[in-house]
Design a protein around this motif. Structure first.
Motif, PDB file in Angstrom:
ATOM      1  N   ASN A   3       5.768 -16.007 -12.728  1.00 26.67           N
ATOM      2  CA  ASN A   3       6.827 -16.207 -11.745  1.00 26.67           C
ATOM      3  C   ASN A   3       6.506 -15.559 -10.402  1.00 26.67           C
ATOM      4  OD1 ASN A   3       8.000 -17.382 -13.940  1.00 26.67           O
ATOM      5  ND2 ASN A   3       9.959 -16.383 -13.718  1.00 26.67           N
ATOM      6  N   ILE A   4       5.837 -14.408 -10.407  1.00 26.15           N
ATOM      7  CA  ILE A   4       5.406 -13.819  -9.142  1.00 26.15           C
ATOM      8  C   ILE A   4       4.376 -14.725  -8.473  1.00 26.15           C
ATOM      9  CG2 ILE A   4       4.026 -11.945  -8.149  1.00 26.15           C
ATOM     10  CD1 ILE A   4       5.530  -9.987  -9.822  1.00 26.15           C
ATOM     11  N   GLY A   5       3.465 -15.276  -9.267  1.00 27.52           N
ATOM     12  CA  GLY A   5       2.493 -16.218  -8.708  1.00 27.52           C
ATOM     13  C   GLY A   5       3.150 -17.452  -8.128  1.00 27.52           C
ATOM     14  N   ALA A   6       4.152 -17.990  -8.842  1.00 24.33           N
ATOM     15  CA  ALA A   6       4.843 -19.183  -8.347  1.00 24.33           C
ATOM     16  C   ALA A   6       5.621 -18.880  -7.069  1.00 24.33           C
ATOM     17  CB  ALA A   6       5.785 -19.720  -9.426  1.00 24.33           C
ATOM     18  N   MET A   7       6.349 -17.753  -7.056  1.00 26.07           N
ATOM     19  CA  MET A   7       7.120 -17.397  -5.857  1.00 26.07           C
ATOM     20  C   MET A   7       6.204 -17.152  -4.668  1.00 26.07           C
ATOM     21  SD  MET A   7      10.270 -14.970  -7.143  1.00 26.07           S
ATOM     22  CE  MET A   7       9.274 -13.878  -8.166  1.00 26.07           C
ATOM     23  N   SER A   8       5.081 -16.464  -4.897  1.00 27.22           N
ATOM     24  CA  SER A   8       4.134 -16.202  -3.815  1.00 27.22           C
ATOM     25  C   SER A   8       3.550 -17.502  -3.277  1.00 27.22           C
ATOM     26  CB  SER A   8       3.014 -15.284  -4.313  1.00 27.22           C
ATOM     27  OG  SER A   8       3.519 -14.058  -4.798  1.00 27.22           O
ATOM     28  N   SER A   9       3.244 -18.427  -4.175  1.00 27.97           N
ATOM     29  CA  SER A   9       2.694 -19.710  -3.752  1.00 27.97           C
ATOM     30  C   SER A   9       3.700 -20.502  -2.925  1.00 27.97           C
ATOM     31  CB  SER A   9       2.266 -20.532  -4.977  1.00 27.97           C
ATOM     32  OG  SER A   9       1.256 -19.866  -5.704  1.00 27.97           O
ATOM     33  N   TYR A  10       4.966 -20.491  -3.347  1.00 30.14           N
ATOM     34  CA  TYR A  10       5.994 -21.215  -2.600  1.00 30.14           C
ATOM     35  C   TYR A  10       6.194 -20.620  -1.206  1.00 30.14           C
ATOM     36  CZ  TYR A  10       7.372 -23.821  -6.774  1.00 30.14           C
ATOM     37  OH  TYR A  10       7.402 -24.664  -7.849  1.00 30.14           O
ATOM     38  N   LEU A  11       6.235 -19.287  -1.128  1.00 30.70           N
ATOM     39  CA  LEU A  11       6.381 -18.663   0.179  1.00 30.70           C
ATOM     40  C   LEU A  11       5.138 -18.875   1.037  1.00 30.70           C
ATOM     41  CD1 LEU A  11       8.195 -15.274  -0.592  1.00 30.70           C
ATOM     42  CD2 LEU A  11       9.166 -17.442   0.180  1.00 30.70           C
ATOM     43  N   PHE A  12       3.981 -18.929   0.403  1.00 33.93           N
ATOM     44  CA  PHE A  12       2.741 -19.212   1.126  1.00 33.93           C
ATOM     45  C   PHE A  12       2.791 -20.611   1.734  1.00 33.93           C
ATOM     46  CE2 PHE A  12      -1.722 -20.536   1.371  1.00 33.93           C
ATOM     47  CZ  PHE A  12      -2.294 -19.449   2.026  1.00 33.93           C
ATOM     48  N   ILE A  13       3.308 -21.565   0.966  1.00 36.98           N
ATOM     49  CA  ILE A  13       3.470 -22.936   1.477  1.00 36.98           C
ATOM     50  C   ILE A  13       4.435 -22.946   2.664  1.00 36.98           C
ATOM     51  CG2 ILE A  13       4.382 -25.223   0.916  1.00 36.98           C
ATOM     52  CD1 ILE A  13       3.350 -24.777  -1.942  1.00 36.98           C
ATOM     53  N   LEU A  14       5.532 -22.204   2.545  1.00 31.23           N
ATOM     54  CA  LEU A  14       6.489 -22.131   3.652  1.00 31.23           C
ATOM     55  C   LEU A  14       5.851 -21.528   4.895  1.00 31.23           C
ATOM     56  CD1 LEU A  14       9.656 -20.936   1.697  1.00 31.23           C
ATOM     57  CD2 LEU A  14       9.451 -23.072   2.959  1.00 31.23           C
ATOM     58  N   LYS A  15       5.036 -20.500   4.714  1.00 37.46           N
ATOM     59  CA  LYS A  15       4.369 -19.861   5.854  1.00 37.46           C
ATOM     60  C   LYS A  15       3.470 -20.842   6.581  1.00 37.46           C
ATOM     61  CE  LYS A  15       0.720 -17.315   5.305  1.00 37.46           C
ATOM     62  NZ  LYS A  15      -0.212 -16.234   4.929  1.00 37.46           N
ATOM     63  N   LEU A  16       2.797 -21.714   5.824  1.00 35.99           N
ATOM     64  CA  LEU A  16       1.862 -22.660   6.443  1.00 35.99           C
ATOM     65  C   LEU A  16       2.564 -23.883   7.021  1.00 35.99           C
ATOM     66  CD1 LEU A  16      -1.125 -22.690   3.910  1.00 35.99           C
ATOM     67  CD2 LEU A  16      -0.941 -21.434   6.047  1.00 35.99           C
ATOM     68  N   GLU A  17       3.554 -24.404   6.308  1.00 38.87           N
ATOM     69  CA  GLU A  17       4.103 -25.711   6.643  1.00 38.87           C
ATOM     70  C   GLU A  17       5.367 -25.678   7.502  1.00 38.87           C
ATOM     71  OE1 GLU A  17       2.603 -28.453   6.013  1.00 38.87           O
ATOM     72  OE2 GLU A  17       1.027 -27.660   4.709  1.00 38.87           O
ATOM     73  N   LEU A  18       6.152 -24.596   7.406  1.00 41.31           N
ATOM     74  CA  LEU A  18       7.421 -24.586   8.124  1.00 41.31           C
ATOM     75  C   LEU A  18       7.245 -24.636   9.645  1.00 41.31           C
ATOM     76  CD1 LEU A  18      10.431 -24.602   7.780  1.00 41.31           C
ATOM     77  CD2 LEU A  18      10.419 -22.105   7.698  1.00 41.31           C
ATOM     78  N   PRO A  19       6.300 -23.903  10.244  1.00 41.65           N
ATOM     79  CA  PRO A  19       6.122 -24.043  11.701  1.00 41.65           C
ATOM     80  C   PRO A  19       5.797 -25.471  12.124  1.00 41.65           C
ATOM     81  CG  PRO A  19       5.002 -22.078  10.915  1.00 41.65           C
ATOM     82  CD  PRO A  19       5.439 -22.821   9.700  1.00 41.65           C
ATOM     83  N   ALA A  20       4.949 -26.160  11.333  1.00 46.74           N
ATOM     84  CA  ALA A  20       4.623 -27.552  11.660  1.00 46.74           C
ATOM     85  C   ALA A  20       5.841 -28.453  11.507  1.00 46.74           C
ATOM     86  CB  ALA A  20       3.486 -28.041  10.763  1.00 46.74           C
ATOM     87  N   ALA A  21       6.663 -28.187  10.491  1.00 52.58           N
ATOM     88  CA  ALA A  21       7.872 -28.997  10.299  1.00 52.58           C
ATOM     89  C   ALA A  21       8.843 -28.813  11.459  1.00 52.58           C
ATOM     90  CB  ALA A  21       8.547 -28.622   8.978  1.00 52.58           C
ATOM     91  N   ILE A  22       8.985 -27.581  11.936  1.00 53.89           N
ATOM     92  CA  ILE A  22       9.863 -27.326  13.085  1.00 53.89           C
ATOM     93  C   ILE A  22       9.304 -27.977  14.337  1.00 53.89           C
ATOM     94  CG2 ILE A  22      10.788 -25.517  14.582  1.00 53.89           C
ATOM     95  CD1 ILE A  22      10.934 -23.709  12.149  1.00 53.89           C
ATOM     96  N   SER A  23       7.999 -27.897  14.525  1.00 56.76           N
ATOM     97  CA  SER A  23       7.371 -28.503  15.707  1.00 56.76           C
ATOM     98  C   SER A  23       7.557 -30.010  15.729  1.00 56.76           C
ATOM     99  CB  SER A  23       5.873 -28.165  15.733  1.00 56.76           C
ATOM    100  OG  SER A  23       5.676 -26.766  15.822  1.00 56.76           O
ATOM    101  N   GLY A  24       7.715 -30.621  14.531  1.00 64.66           N
ATOM    102  CA  GLY A  24       7.919 -32.064  14.470  1.00 64.66           C
ATOM    103  C   GLY A  24       9.202 -32.517  15.134  1.00 64.66           C
ATOM    104  N   PHE A  25      10.187 -31.608  15.227  1.00 70.94           N
ATOM    105  CA  PHE A  25      11.447 -31.952  15.878  1.00 70.94           C
ATOM    106  C   PHE A  25      11.410 -31.684  17.381  1.00 70.94           C
ATOM    107  CE2 PHE A  25      12.754 -31.278  11.484  1.00 70.94           C
ATOM    108  CZ  PHE A  25      13.601 -32.355  11.273  1.00 70.94           C
ATOM    109  N   LEU A  26      10.359 -31.011  17.852  1.00 69.11           N
ATOM    110  CA  LEU A  26      10.273 -30.640  19.257  1.00 69.11           C
ATOM    111  C   LEU A  26       9.447 -31.643  20.031  1.00 69.11           C
ATOM    112  CD1 LEU A  26       9.626 -26.819  18.782  1.00 69.11           C
ATOM    113  CD2 LEU A  26      11.822 -27.980  19.092  1.00 69.11           C
TER     114      LEU A  26
END
Length: 450
Positions: free
Chosen positions: A121-144
């Motif tokens: 579960n620590i591995g899964a949570m870390s992986s999910y947050l890692f994905i958010l760290k990489l992808e969320l800025p690009a997702a926000i930029s898509g609206f700009l």
């Protein structure tokens, strides 16, 4: 926060006559348990995550028919292993995965299960947050606007990750009962459903043969179409990529660490009622997996990317539905983290404090420690998914197949030739084979990439 009921020797085998499980130490938190729908949403949220993005790639590596057969096989085995866990709970009155390990293999078994849950579960949570760290800025930029470049704080993945963890993940993780997450889990289900709808709709927005850029001998770029033969779906396919298929599908149905906590808090918790919860959850997850994988594959065929949304970014840049569905998937992944955190915290408290009554001090301390470790891993480890790949491949197969089978064989009084005992043996064998294959594939991938 162990929640064990007293053993009732008069329990009926099927669970229909079973008395509701006691909620020792948590009666003050709620007058009644979680509803059936809330429990279904929570279990679906535990099942589904960012893995849905890679199933079209898995289908391309296996073929449609082979993929469908494998999906049916893995989902059925996952449902059967949950059936064995619930049956053991009904027979023994134990409704904690760790305590079942203690009953089957004494204290070493309890510690082993707790460590496996914590690592997974620590591995899964870390992986999910890692994905958010990489992808969320690009997702926000898509609206700009494309001209709004710069180093704004909302384009910094680490800053966003810290803010999200503090203001969203932490408050949800501090909730004392997993049933309270039913509302956020229902929202996550809506996001996953929206993803499947967008994949189906966009099937007719991208033509086949697919246009793609090639470089000529003179160095110039020109557009070239793939051949018509590449637009024919493959029913069966075998390649080195197929080795990833079964482990990927198996991990897509891993929810067993959350099953028993959800069972404990279910309103009128009987084995038959919880069995319906797991059947509905796995069936709906199966349906969403199949639809998104099939239409994603029929959109890109052999050119499908290991992360499906990357293909849409290439052929439909700044498309509104694609931009919104990327954000929706990231939000769904974000809302999964508190749900995965619950069994991890429960395992830590059981290992360190035993069966003590509920304590807010211990509850908050364990929550902060686990989230702190997860956040540090997601921020500072350069490739968290590879780091937990080998460990996750072994712990996931154990939690999904091996442990339920072994526990049933050790605890149940059924003869070895009974249907469930034979099924438990097959689960253990399948889990061991899958673990070895997963481990080997990851190690071979590392060697090739290096």
């Amino acid at each position: 926060m162990s929640i064990n009921s007293e053993f009732n020797p008069e329990r009926v085998e099927g669970g229909e006559e079973a008395e509701p499980l006691l909620r020792n130490g948590t009666e003050h938190l709620a007058a009644r348990g979680a509803s059936f729908a809330s429990s279904v949403f929570n279990l679906m949220n535990a099942i589904m995550g960012s893995g849905i993005l890679g199933l079209s790639y898995v289908m391309a590596s296996m073929g449609i028919v082979f993929f469908c057969i494998s999906l049916v096989l893995v989902s059925s085995l996952a449902a059967y292993s949950i059936h064995l866990l619930l049956k053991l709970c009904d027979q023994t009155g134990i409704n904690s995965y760790e305590d079942l390990g203690g009953r089957a293999l004494l204290k070493p078994g309890k510690v082993l299960v707790g460590i496996a849950i914590l690592i997974q579960n620590i591995g899964a949570m870390s992986s999910y947050l890692f994905i958010l760290k990489l992808e969320l800025p690009a997702a926000i930029s898509g609206f700009l606007s494309p001209d709004s470049g710069g180093d704004a704080w909302y384009e910094n993945g680490r800053i966003l990750l810290v803010l999200i963890t503090v203001f969203i993940v932490l408050p949800l993780s501090l909730l004392p009962r997993i049933g309270f997450l039913g509302y956020t889990s229902s929202l996550s289900f809506v996001f996953m459903l929206y993803f499947a709808v967008v994949v189906v709709v966009k099937k007719w927005s991208i033509p086949c043969p697919l246009p793609h850029s090639v470089t000529t001998l003179s160095g110039a770029f020109q557009i070239s179409n793939s051949t018509d033969a590449e637009c024919m779906p493959k029913l069966f396919a075998v390649s080195h990529k197929s080795a990833y298929a079964i482990p990927t599908l198996a991990f897509s149905f891993l929810c067993h660490t959350a099953v028993l906590p959800i069972y404990c808090e279910l309103d009128r918790p009987t084995k038959a009622r919880m069995q319906k919860v797991s059947s509905v959850s796995i069936s709906l997850s199966f349906l969403l997996y199949l639809i998104s994988a099939l239409f994603g594959y029929l959109t890109f065929y052999a050119h499908v990317d290991s992360e499906l949304l990357v293909g849409y970014d290439e052929y439909l840049p700044r498309d509104l539905m694609v931009v919104t569905v990327r954000l929706a998937i990231l939000l769904a992944v974000l809302l999964t983290v508190p749900l995965i955190h619950f069994p991890a915290r429960k395992a830590v408290i059981l290992l360190l404090c035993g069966d003590r009554p509920f304590s807010w001090r211990v509850h908050v301390a364990a929550t902060l420690c686990i989230l702190g470790v997860v956040l540090l891993l997601a921020i500072f480890v350069p490739d968290i998914r590879n780091m937990f790949g080998v460990i996750g491949s072994t712990t996931a197969s154990c939690l999904l197949f091996v442990f339920p089978g072994i526990f049933y064989l050790k605890i149940s009084i059924q003869p070895l030739r009974s249907v469930d005992s034979v099924g438990a043996v097959l689960l253990v064998v399948f889990g061991l084979i899958m673990g070895v294959i997963s481990f080997s594939v990851i190690v071979i991938t590392w060697i090739k990439s290096s």
